[in-house]
Enzyme design. Sequence first.
Site, short mmCIF file in Angstrom:
data_model
loop_
_atom_site.label_atom_id
_atom_site.label_comp_id
_atom_site.label_asym_id
_atom_site.label_seq_id
_atom_site.Cartn_x
_atom_site.Cartn_y
_atom_site.Cartn_z
CG HIS A 43 18.50 2.30 -56.41
ND1 HIS A 43 18.02 1.10 -55.94
CD2 HIS A 43 18.91 2.98 -55.31
CE1 HIS A 43 18.15 1.04 -54.63
NE2 HIS A 43 18.68 2.18 -54.21
CG HIS A 46 14.30 2.69 -54.22
ND1 HIS A 46 15.43 3.34 -54.65
CD2 HIS A 46 14.29 2.83 -52.87
CE1 HIS A 46 16.07 3.86 -53.62
NE2 HIS A 46 15.40 3.57 -52.52
CD GLN A 70 15.56 7.58 -42.13
OE1 GLN A 70 14.34 7.56 -42.07
NE2 GLN A 70 16.25 6.69 -42.82
N GLY A 159 13.54 -3.57 -48.04
CA GLY A 159 14.65 -4.31 -48.64
C GLY A 159 15.51 -5.00 -47.60
CE LYS A 161 22.16 -0.84 -49.39
NZ LYS A 161 21.66 0.43 -48.96
#
Length: 291
Positions: A43, A46, A70, A159, A161
Amino acid sequence: MQIDQHKIGADLIHEVATLKNWVSEVRSKGASLGFVPTMGALHEGHVSLVRQALQENDEVLVSIFVNPTQFNNSNDLATYPRTLEQDLAMLSDAGCRCVFSPSVDEVYPEPAPDEKRVYDLGGLDLYMEGAFRPGHFQGVAMVLERFFRWISPDRAYFGKKDFQQLKIVQHLVSQLELPITIVPVDTIRDADGLAKSSRNRLLSDEQRKDAAVLPEILHALPARVAAESPEEMKMYVSGQLKDGPVRLQYFEIVDADTLRPVSSWSQARHTQGCLAAYLGDIRLIDNISLT
Ligand code: AMP
Protein backbone atom coordinates in the site's frame (compact mmCIF):
# COMPACT_ATOMS: atom_id res chain seq x y z
CA MET A 1 21.60 -15.08 -13.69
CA GLN A 2 18.15 -16.55 -13.12
CA ILE A 3 16.13 -13.35 -13.05
CA ASP A 4 12.57 -13.20 -14.34
CA GLN A 5 12.20 -10.15 -16.55
CA HIS A 6 8.74 -9.70 -15.15
CA LYS A 7 6.15 -8.55 -17.60
CA ILE A 8 5.31 -5.59 -15.40
CA GLY A 9 8.85 -4.28 -15.40
CA ALA A 10 10.58 -5.09 -12.11
CA ASP A 11 13.16 -7.90 -12.01
CA LEU A 12 11.91 -10.70 -9.81
CA ILE A 13 14.45 -12.83 -7.94
CA HIS A 14 13.36 -16.03 -6.15
CA GLU A 15 16.65 -17.66 -5.22
CA VAL A 16 19.27 -16.66 -2.68
CA ALA A 17 22.13 -17.56 -5.05
CA THR A 18 20.68 -15.22 -7.70
CA LEU A 19 20.16 -12.53 -5.09
CA LYS A 20 23.80 -12.72 -4.06
CA ASN A 21 24.89 -12.43 -7.71
CA TRP A 22 22.65 -9.40 -8.17
CA VAL A 23 24.10 -7.77 -5.05
CA SER A 24 27.66 -8.49 -6.27
CA GLU A 25 26.89 -6.85 -9.60
CA VAL A 26 25.48 -3.78 -7.86
CA ARG A 27 28.51 -3.56 -5.59
CA SER A 28 30.97 -4.09 -8.45
CA LYS A 29 29.58 -0.90 -9.99
CA GLY A 30 30.28 0.92 -6.73
CA ALA A 31 26.57 1.60 -6.33
CA SER A 32 24.94 2.19 -2.93
CA LEU A 33 22.12 -0.16 -1.99
CA GLY A 34 18.88 0.47 -0.10
CA PHE A 35 16.68 -2.36 1.16
CA VAL A 36 12.96 -2.33 1.96
CA PRO A 37 11.72 -5.56 3.58
CA THR A 38 7.96 -6.19 3.29
CA MET A 39 5.43 -8.97 3.54
CA GLY A 40 3.66 -7.80 0.38
CA ALA A 41 0.01 -6.72 0.02
CA LEU A 42 1.62 -3.38 -0.61
CA HIS A 43 0.00 0.00 0.00
CA GLU A 44 1.03 3.66 0.03
CA GLY A 45 2.90 3.15 3.32
CA HIS A 46 5.24 0.64 1.71
CA VAL A 47 5.57 2.84 -1.38
CA SER A 48 6.69 5.75 0.77
CA LEU A 49 9.53 3.60 2.15
CA VAL A 50 10.48 2.63 -1.40
CA ARG A 51 10.39 6.24 -2.63
CA GLN A 52 12.65 7.38 0.18
CA ALA A 53 15.03 4.48 -0.49
CA LEU A 54 15.13 5.39 -4.19
CA GLN A 55 16.03 8.97 -3.32
CA GLU A 56 18.85 7.99 -0.99
CA ASN A 57 20.47 5.03 -2.83
CA ASP A 58 21.69 4.17 -6.34
CA GLU A 59 19.88 0.81 -6.26
CA VAL A 60 16.94 -0.41 -4.20
CA LEU A 61 15.86 -3.95 -3.45
CA VAL A 62 12.39 -4.67 -2.06
CA SER A 63 11.68 -8.06 -0.52
CA ILE A 64 8.22 -9.59 -0.47
CA PHE A 65 8.13 -12.51 1.92
CA VAL A 66 5.38 -13.54 4.32
CA ASN A 67 7.70 -14.78 7.05
CA PRO A 68 6.09 -17.75 8.84
CA THR A 69 8.45 -17.60 11.83
CA GLN A 70 7.05 -14.26 12.96
CA PHE A 71 3.41 -15.40 13.05
CA ASN A 72 2.27 -16.76 16.38
CA ASN A 73 -1.27 -17.29 15.07
CA SER A 74 -1.71 -19.83 12.25
CA ASN A 75 -4.99 -18.27 11.11
CA ASP A 76 -3.31 -14.88 10.79
CA LEU A 77 -0.62 -16.49 8.62
CA ALA A 78 -3.18 -18.37 6.50
CA THR A 79 -5.32 -15.31 5.88
CA TYR A 80 -2.48 -12.81 5.39
CA PRO A 81 -3.23 -11.14 2.02
CA ARG A 82 -0.99 -12.15 -0.89
CA THR A 83 -1.19 -9.95 -3.98
CA LEU A 84 2.12 -10.40 -5.81
CA GLU A 85 0.98 -9.19 -9.25
CA GLN A 86 -0.48 -5.96 -7.86
CA ASP A 87 2.56 -5.51 -5.66
CA LEU A 88 4.92 -5.74 -8.64
CA ALA A 89 2.82 -3.22 -10.56
CA MET A 90 2.94 -0.76 -7.63
CA LEU A 91 6.68 -1.18 -7.23
CA SER A 92 7.29 -0.75 -10.92
CA ASP A 93 5.19 2.45 -10.91
CA ALA A 94 7.26 3.72 -7.99
CA GLY A 95 10.44 3.13 -10.01
CA CYS A 96 11.68 0.04 -8.16
CA ARG A 97 13.63 -2.26 -10.46
CA CYS A 98 14.36 -5.31 -8.33
CA VAL A 99 12.21 -7.49 -6.08
CA PHE A 100 13.28 -10.49 -3.99
CA SER A 101 10.40 -12.87 -3.44
CA PRO A 102 11.74 -16.18 -2.10
CA SER A 103 9.87 -19.34 -1.09
CA VAL A 104 9.80 -20.41 2.56
CA ASP A 105 12.20 -23.30 1.75
CA GLU A 106 14.65 -20.89 0.17
CA VAL A 107 14.79 -18.75 3.31
CA TYR A 108 14.62 -21.65 5.77
CA PRO A 109 16.28 -24.66 4.11
CA GLU A 110 16.27 -27.94 6.03
CA PRO A 111 18.13 -28.84 8.13
CA ALA A 112 18.28 -25.45 9.80
CA PRO A 113 21.59 -25.11 11.66
CA ASP A 114 20.68 -22.01 13.64
CA GLU A 115 17.02 -22.79 14.29
CA LYS A 116 17.56 -22.71 18.05
CA ARG A 117 19.33 -19.36 18.06
CA VAL A 118 17.80 -16.95 20.55
CA TYR A 119 18.39 -13.28 19.76
CA ASP A 120 19.21 -10.84 22.51
CA LEU A 121 16.67 -8.10 21.93
CA GLY A 122 17.82 -6.05 24.89
CA GLY A 123 14.49 -6.33 26.72
CA LEU A 124 12.82 -4.26 23.98
CA ASP A 125 10.48 -7.20 23.37
CA LEU A 126 9.17 -7.53 26.94
CA TYR A 127 5.98 -5.48 26.51
CA MET A 128 3.30 -4.76 23.91
CA GLU A 129 3.77 -6.82 20.72
CA GLY A 130 6.49 -8.84 22.41
CA ALA A 131 4.17 -9.78 25.27
CA PHE A 132 1.03 -10.40 23.21
CA ARG A 133 2.73 -12.16 20.28
CA PRO A 134 5.21 -14.57 21.89
CA GLY A 135 8.07 -15.40 19.54
CA HIS A 136 7.10 -12.71 17.05
CA PHE A 137 10.25 -10.62 17.34
CA GLN A 138 12.50 -13.69 17.44
CA GLY A 139 10.98 -14.56 14.04
CA VAL A 140 11.49 -11.00 12.78
CA ALA A 141 15.14 -11.11 13.91
CA MET A 142 15.62 -14.53 12.32
CA VAL A 143 14.45 -13.45 8.87
CA LEU A 144 16.14 -10.06 8.99
CA GLU A 145 19.53 -11.44 9.98
CA ARG A 146 19.36 -13.72 6.92
CA PHE A 147 18.25 -10.94 4.59
CA PHE A 148 20.76 -8.45 5.97
CA ARG A 149 23.66 -10.91 5.58
CA TRP A 150 22.63 -11.88 2.04
CA ILE A 151 22.02 -8.32 0.89
CA SER A 152 24.40 -6.18 3.02
CA PRO A 153 22.51 -2.99 2.22
CA ASP A 154 23.87 0.42 3.16
CA ARG A 155 20.45 1.44 4.41
CA ALA A 156 17.29 -0.44 5.36
CA TYR A 157 13.92 1.30 5.66
CA PHE A 158 11.35 0.62 8.38
CA GLY A 159 8.01 2.26 9.15
CA LYS A 160 7.36 4.04 12.45
CA LYS A 161 3.93 2.42 12.35
CA ASP A 162 5.63 -0.69 13.72
CA PHE A 163 7.36 1.34 16.40
CA GLN A 164 8.53 -1.56 18.55
CA GLN A 165 9.82 -3.42 15.49
CA LEU A 166 11.78 -0.35 14.39
CA LYS A 167 13.48 -0.09 17.80
CA ILE A 168 14.22 -3.81 17.87
CA VAL A 169 15.73 -3.75 14.37
CA GLN A 170 17.98 -0.82 15.36
CA HIS A 171 19.10 -2.86 18.35
CA LEU A 172 19.58 -6.00 16.24
CA VAL A 173 21.95 -4.42 13.70
CA SER A 174 24.05 -2.97 16.50
CA GLN A 175 24.04 -6.31 18.38
CA LEU A 176 25.09 -8.19 15.22
CA GLU A 177 27.57 -5.42 14.35
CA LEU A 178 26.12 -5.06 10.88
CA PRO A 179 27.14 -1.83 9.09
CA ILE A 180 23.59 -0.98 8.07
CA THR A 181 21.84 2.33 8.74
CA ILE A 182 18.23 1.79 9.78
CA VAL A 183 16.09 4.62 8.38
CA PRO A 184 12.76 5.30 10.15
CA VAL A 185 9.90 6.43 7.90
CA ASP A 186 6.73 8.27 8.99
CA THR A 187 3.40 6.47 9.04
CA ILE A 188 1.20 6.98 5.99
CA ARG A 189 -2.50 7.23 6.80
CA ASP A 190 -5.85 7.14 5.03
CA ALA A 191 -7.87 10.37 4.89
CA ASP A 192 -9.64 9.52 8.17
CA GLY A 193 -6.31 8.96 9.90
CA LEU A 194 -6.25 5.15 9.97
CA ALA A 195 -2.68 3.93 9.46
CA LYS A 196 -2.39 2.11 6.16
CA SER A 197 -1.90 -1.60 6.77
CA SER A 198 -2.00 -4.74 4.68
CA ARG A 199 -4.55 -6.08 7.16
CA ASN A 200 -6.95 -3.16 6.48
CA ARG A 201 -8.06 -4.93 3.31
CA LEU A 202 -9.41 -7.79 5.46
CA LEU A 203 -11.84 -5.40 7.21
CA SER A 204 -15.51 -5.32 6.20
CA ASP A 205 -16.86 -1.90 5.17
CA GLU A 206 -18.42 -1.52 8.59
CA GLN A 207 -15.25 -2.56 10.42
CA ARG A 208 -13.23 -0.15 8.29
CA LYS A 209 -15.53 2.71 9.35
CA ASP A 210 -15.34 1.63 13.00
CA ALA A 211 -11.53 1.48 12.85
CA ALA A 212 -11.36 5.27 12.38
CA VAL A 213 -11.92 5.65 16.12
CA LEU A 214 -8.33 4.45 16.71
CA PRO A 215 -6.48 7.40 15.10
CA GLU A 216 -9.16 9.73 16.44
CA ILE A 217 -8.34 8.67 20.00
CA LEU A 218 -4.58 8.58 19.46
CA HIS A 219 -4.42 12.02 17.91
CA ALA A 220 -6.31 13.57 20.82
CA LEU A 221 -3.70 12.32 23.32
CA PRO A 222 -0.78 14.79 23.05
CA ALA A 223 -3.10 17.63 24.08
CA ARG A 224 -4.07 15.70 27.22
CA VAL A 225 -0.51 15.17 28.48
CA ALA A 226 -0.41 18.38 30.53
CA ALA A 227 -3.52 17.45 32.50
CA GLU A 228 -3.27 13.67 32.86
CA SER A 229 -0.84 11.13 34.25
CA PRO A 230 0.08 8.15 32.05
CA GLU A 231 -2.22 5.97 34.19
CA GLU A 232 -5.14 8.39 33.71
CA MET A 233 -4.47 8.47 29.98
CA LYS A 234 -4.52 4.70 29.82
CA MET A 235 -7.89 4.68 31.59
CA TYR A 236 -9.16 7.36 29.21
CA VAL A 237 -8.22 5.28 26.15
CA SER A 238 -9.76 2.07 27.44
CA GLY A 239 -12.88 4.04 28.48
CA GLN A 240 -13.23 5.49 24.99
CA LEU A 241 -13.32 2.02 23.44
CA LYS A 242 -15.34 0.27 26.14
CA ASP A 243 -18.57 -1.29 24.84
CA GLY A 244 -17.74 -0.23 21.26
CA PRO A 245 -17.05 -2.49 18.27
CA VAL A 246 -13.27 -2.06 18.57
CA ARG A 247 -11.71 -4.29 21.23
CA LEU A 248 -8.59 -2.85 22.79
CA GLN A 249 -5.89 -5.45 23.41
CA TYR A 250 -3.45 -3.02 24.99
CA PHE A 251 -2.68 0.67 25.20
CA GLU A 252 0.73 1.24 26.71
CA ILE A 253 2.71 4.40 27.35
CA VAL A 254 6.39 3.60 27.11
CA ASP A 255 9.81 5.19 27.17
CA ALA A 256 10.47 5.61 23.44
CA ASP A 257 14.05 4.37 23.87
CA THR A 258 13.70 1.41 26.25
CA LEU A 259 10.06 0.55 25.41
CA ARG A 260 9.36 0.10 29.11
CA PRO A 261 6.08 1.44 30.54
CA VAL A 262 6.35 4.76 32.37
CA SER A 263 4.34 5.91 35.38
CA SER A 264 5.18 9.60 34.97
CA TRP A 265 5.99 11.81 32.02
CA SER A 266 9.30 12.89 33.49
CA GLN A 267 10.52 9.31 33.66
CA ALA A 268 11.62 9.28 30.01
CA ARG A 269 13.22 11.62 27.52
CA HIS A 270 10.44 10.76 25.06
CA THR A 271 7.28 8.74 25.51
CA GLN A 272 5.20 6.88 22.95
CA GLY A 273 1.60 5.72 23.21
CA CYS A 274 1.17 2.36 21.49
CA LEU A 275 -1.96 0.29 21.01
CA ALA A 276 -3.24 -2.93 19.51
CA ALA A 277 -6.93 -3.50 18.88
CA TYR A 278 -9.20 -6.05 17.26
CA LEU A 279 -12.05 -5.56 14.81
CA GLY A 280 -13.51 -9.05 14.67
CA ASP A 281 -10.44 -11.25 14.06
CA ILE A 282 -8.40 -8.48 12.48
CA ARG A 283 -5.70 -7.05 14.67
CA LEU A 284 -4.42 -3.52 14.04
CA ILE A 285 -1.62 -1.57 15.73
CA ASP A 286 -0.77 2.11 15.82
CA ASN A 287 1.18 4.56 17.97
CA ILE A 288 1.79 8.23 18.61
CA SER A 289 4.57 10.32 20.08
CA LEU A 290 3.37 11.87 23.37
CA THR A 291 6.29 13.75 24.94
P1 AMP B 1 4.90 -5.22 6.47
O1 AMP B 1 4.69 -5.57 5.03
O2 AMP B 1 3.64 -5.00 7.22
O3 AMP B 1 5.87 -6.14 7.15
O4 AMP B 1 5.60 -3.79 6.46
C1 AMP B 1 6.80 -3.58 5.79
C2 AMP B 1 7.34 -2.23 6.19
O5 AMP B 1 6.41 -1.22 5.86
C3 AMP B 1 7.57 -2.14 7.72
O6 AMP B 1 8.78 -1.44 7.95
C4 AMP B 1 6.39 -1.34 8.17
O7 AMP B 1 6.61 -0.61 9.36
C5 AMP B 1 6.18 -0.41 6.99
N1 AMP B 1 4.81 0.12 6.99
C6 AMP B 1 3.67 -0.60 7.12
N2 AMP B 1 2.60 0.22 7.13
C7 AMP B 1 3.09 1.48 6.99
C8 AMP B 1 2.49 2.78 6.93
N3 AMP B 1 1.17 2.94 7.00
N4 AMP B 1 3.30 3.84 6.77
C9 AMP B 1 4.65 3.70 6.69
N5 AMP B 1 5.27 2.50 6.75
C10 AMP B 1 4.51 1.42 6.89
